[in-house]
Design a protein around this motif. Structure first.
Motif, short mmCIF file in Angstrom:
data_model
loop_
_atom_site.label_atom_id
_atom_site.label_comp_id
_atom_site.label_asym_id
_atom_site.label_seq_id
_atom_site.Cartn_x
_atom_site.Cartn_y
_atom_site.Cartn_z
N GLY A 162 0.84 -1.18 0.00
CA GLY A 162 0.00 0.00 0.00
C GLY A 162 0.88 1.23 0.00
N GLU A 163 0.42 2.26 0.67
CA GLU A 163 1.15 3.54 0.70
C GLU A 163 2.37 3.44 1.61
OE1 GLU A 163 0.52 8.22 1.92
OE2 GLU A 163 -1.16 6.84 2.08
N PHE A 164 3.49 3.92 1.12
CA PHE A 164 4.71 4.09 1.90
C PHE A 164 5.01 5.57 1.89
CE2 PHE A 164 4.91 -0.32 1.77
CZ PHE A 164 6.06 -0.83 2.36
N SER A 165 5.21 6.14 3.08
CA SER A 165 5.45 7.57 3.18
C SER A 165 6.62 7.83 4.11
CB SER A 165 4.20 8.28 3.69
OG SER A 165 3.85 7.80 4.97
N SER A 166 6.94 9.08 4.27
CA SER A 166 8.06 9.49 5.11
C SER A 166 7.62 10.69 5.93
CB SER A 166 9.25 9.84 4.23
OG SER A 166 10.39 10.07 4.99
N ALA A 222 14.67 13.74 13.00
CA ALA A 222 15.43 12.52 12.73
C ALA A 222 15.14 12.00 11.33
CB ALA A 222 15.10 11.45 13.77
N ASN A 223 14.48 12.83 10.52
CA ASN A 223 14.09 12.37 9.19
C ASN A 223 14.02 13.57 8.23
OD1 ASN A 223 13.24 10.75 7.11
ND2 ASN A 223 11.18 10.45 7.87
N TYR A 224 15.16 14.20 8.02
CA TYR A 224 15.22 15.33 7.09
C TYR A 224 15.23 14.82 5.66
CZ TYR A 224 16.51 18.34 10.99
OH TYR A 224 16.51 19.04 12.16
N TYR A 225 14.74 15.65 4.76
CA TYR A 225 14.85 15.35 3.33
C TYR A 225 15.20 16.63 2.60
CZ TYR A 225 14.41 13.22 -1.15
OH TYR A 225 14.71 12.73 -2.40
N PRO A 226 16.28 16.62 1.85
CA PRO A 226 17.24 15.54 1.70
C PRO A 226 18.06 15.34 2.98
CG PRO A 226 17.99 17.49 0.51
CD PRO A 226 16.63 17.82 1.06
N VAL A 227 18.70 14.18 3.07
CA VAL A 227 19.49 13.84 4.25
C VAL A 227 20.82 14.60 4.18
CG1 VAL A 227 20.71 11.98 5.46
CG2 VAL A 227 18.45 11.56 4.45
N PRO A 228 21.15 15.39 5.22
CA PRO A 228 22.43 16.09 5.20
C PRO A 228 23.60 15.13 5.44
CG PRO A 228 21.22 16.57 7.24
CD PRO A 228 20.34 15.70 6.40
N LEU A 229 24.61 15.24 4.61
CA LEU A 229 25.86 14.47 4.77
C LEU A 229 27.00 15.47 4.71
CD1 LEU A 229 25.25 11.38 2.44
CD2 LEU A 229 25.15 11.45 4.93
N ARG A 230 27.39 15.94 5.86
CA ARG A 230 28.38 17.01 5.98
C ARG A 230 27.93 18.20 5.15
NH1 ARG A 230 34.29 14.17 6.52
NH2 ARG A 230 33.67 12.58 7.99
N ALA A 231 28.75 18.67 4.20
CA ALA A 231 28.37 19.82 3.37
C ALA A 231 27.55 19.39 2.15
CB ALA A 231 29.61 20.57 2.91
N GLY A 283 11.65 7.84 -6.53
CA GLY A 283 10.54 8.67 -6.07
C GLY A 283 11.00 10.00 -5.50
N LYS A 284 10.21 10.49 -4.53
CA LYS A 284 10.47 11.81 -3.97
C LYS A 284 10.78 11.79 -2.48
CE LYS A 284 7.61 14.05 -7.41
NZ LYS A 284 6.46 14.86 -7.69
N SER A 285 10.99 10.58 -1.93
CA SER A 285 11.31 10.49 -0.50
C SER A 285 11.97 9.14 -0.23
CB SER A 285 10.05 10.61 0.35
OG SER A 285 9.29 9.42 0.28
N PHE A 286 12.52 9.00 0.97
CA PHE A 286 13.09 7.70 1.33
C PHE A 286 12.00 6.70 1.70
CE2 PHE A 286 17.00 10.15 1.44
CZ PHE A 286 17.83 9.29 0.74
N GLY A 287 10.76 7.17 1.90
CA GLY A 287 9.62 6.26 2.00
C GLY A 287 9.43 5.53 0.68
N ASP A 288 9.58 6.26 -0.43
CA ASP A 288 9.51 5.63 -1.76
C ASP A 288 10.65 4.63 -1.95
OD1 ASP A 288 7.31 7.22 -2.40
OD2 ASP A 288 8.52 8.75 -3.39
N TYR A 289 11.82 4.98 -1.44
CA TYR A 289 12.97 4.07 -1.53
C TYR A 289 12.69 2.78 -0.75
CZ TYR A 289 17.80 2.42 -1.34
OH TYR A 289 18.95 1.67 -1.46
N LEU A 290 12.11 2.91 0.44
CA LEU A 290 11.77 1.75 1.26
C LEU A 290 10.74 0.87 0.54
CD1 LEU A 290 12.10 0.25 3.98
CD2 LEU A 290 10.31 1.74 4.89
N ALA A 291 9.75 1.48 -0.07
CA ALA A 291 8.74 0.74 -0.83
C ALA A 291 9.39 -0.01 -1.99
CB ALA A 291 7.66 1.68 -1.35
N ASP A 292 10.31 0.65 -2.69
CA ASP A 292 10.99 0.00 -3.81
C ASP A 292 11.82 -1.19 -3.33
OD1 ASP A 292 11.84 0.09 -6.72
OD2 ASP A 292 13.80 0.28 -5.73
N ALA A 293 12.52 -1.02 -2.21
CA ALA A 293 13.33 -2.12 -1.67
C ALA A 293 12.45 -3.31 -1.30
CB ALA A 293 14.13 -1.64 -0.46
#
Length: 147
Positions: free
Chosen positions: A9-13, A18-27, A35-45
């Motif tokens: 069904g629906e996967f969201s974020s 503790a759940n920024y988008y995009p995820v900061p990685l240093r600079a 998709g448009k979120s890591f919820g979409d990434y989780l659904a794809d996985a």
């Protein structure tokens, strides 16, 4: 789970500290390649894993939904890590059979140099997602809910 089949069904974020988008990685920052979120990434996985296992069935009366709550990745100076948590809900014919927050953590060696640490964090992220899904699949209550 020989008889288990499910559809997604629906996967969201849920955005939050503790759940920024995009995820900061240093600079730099990391966006979902799907998709448009890591919820979409989780659904794809999960779609890929259930498809490979022969357990994905769009006609199933069992539906799995998820909301990504924590998606914290740290490129670290010596040690990197990821913390993930998602609320998974399984319904059968509309009745809730499973509603639980599942979490996972991973760690890896990192480096002071961002040109090493940031790509390493990106490389380790799929492993963190696999660990999160592995924790879900290992939960006896989840397995019972989808049977």
């Amino acid at each position: 789970m020989p008889t288990a089949h499910a559809r997604l069904g629906e996967f969201s974020s849920n955005p939050g500290p503790a759940n920024y988008y995009p995820v900061p990685l240093r600079a730099d920052s990391m966006r979902s390649p799907v998709g448009k979120s890591f919820g979409d990434y989780l659904a794809d996985a999960m779609t890929r894993e259930l498809t490979m296992a022969g357990k994905l069935s769009p006609q199933s009366d069992v539906e799995i939904k998820a909301t990504l709550i924590t998606n914290d990745i740290d490129a670290g100076l010596a040690q990197g890590g990821a913390k993930l948590a998602a609320r998974f809900v399984v319904t059968r014919s509309g009745d809730i059979r499973y509603d639980n927050v599942v979490s996972a953590q991973t760690q890896w060696d990192s480096a002071f140099a961002a040109m090493i640490a940031v790509p390493k964090a990106r490389e380790e992220y799929p492993i963190a997602v696999q660990k999160l899904l592995g924790a879900l699949y290992a939960d006896p209550a989840f397995r019972k809910a989808i049977e």
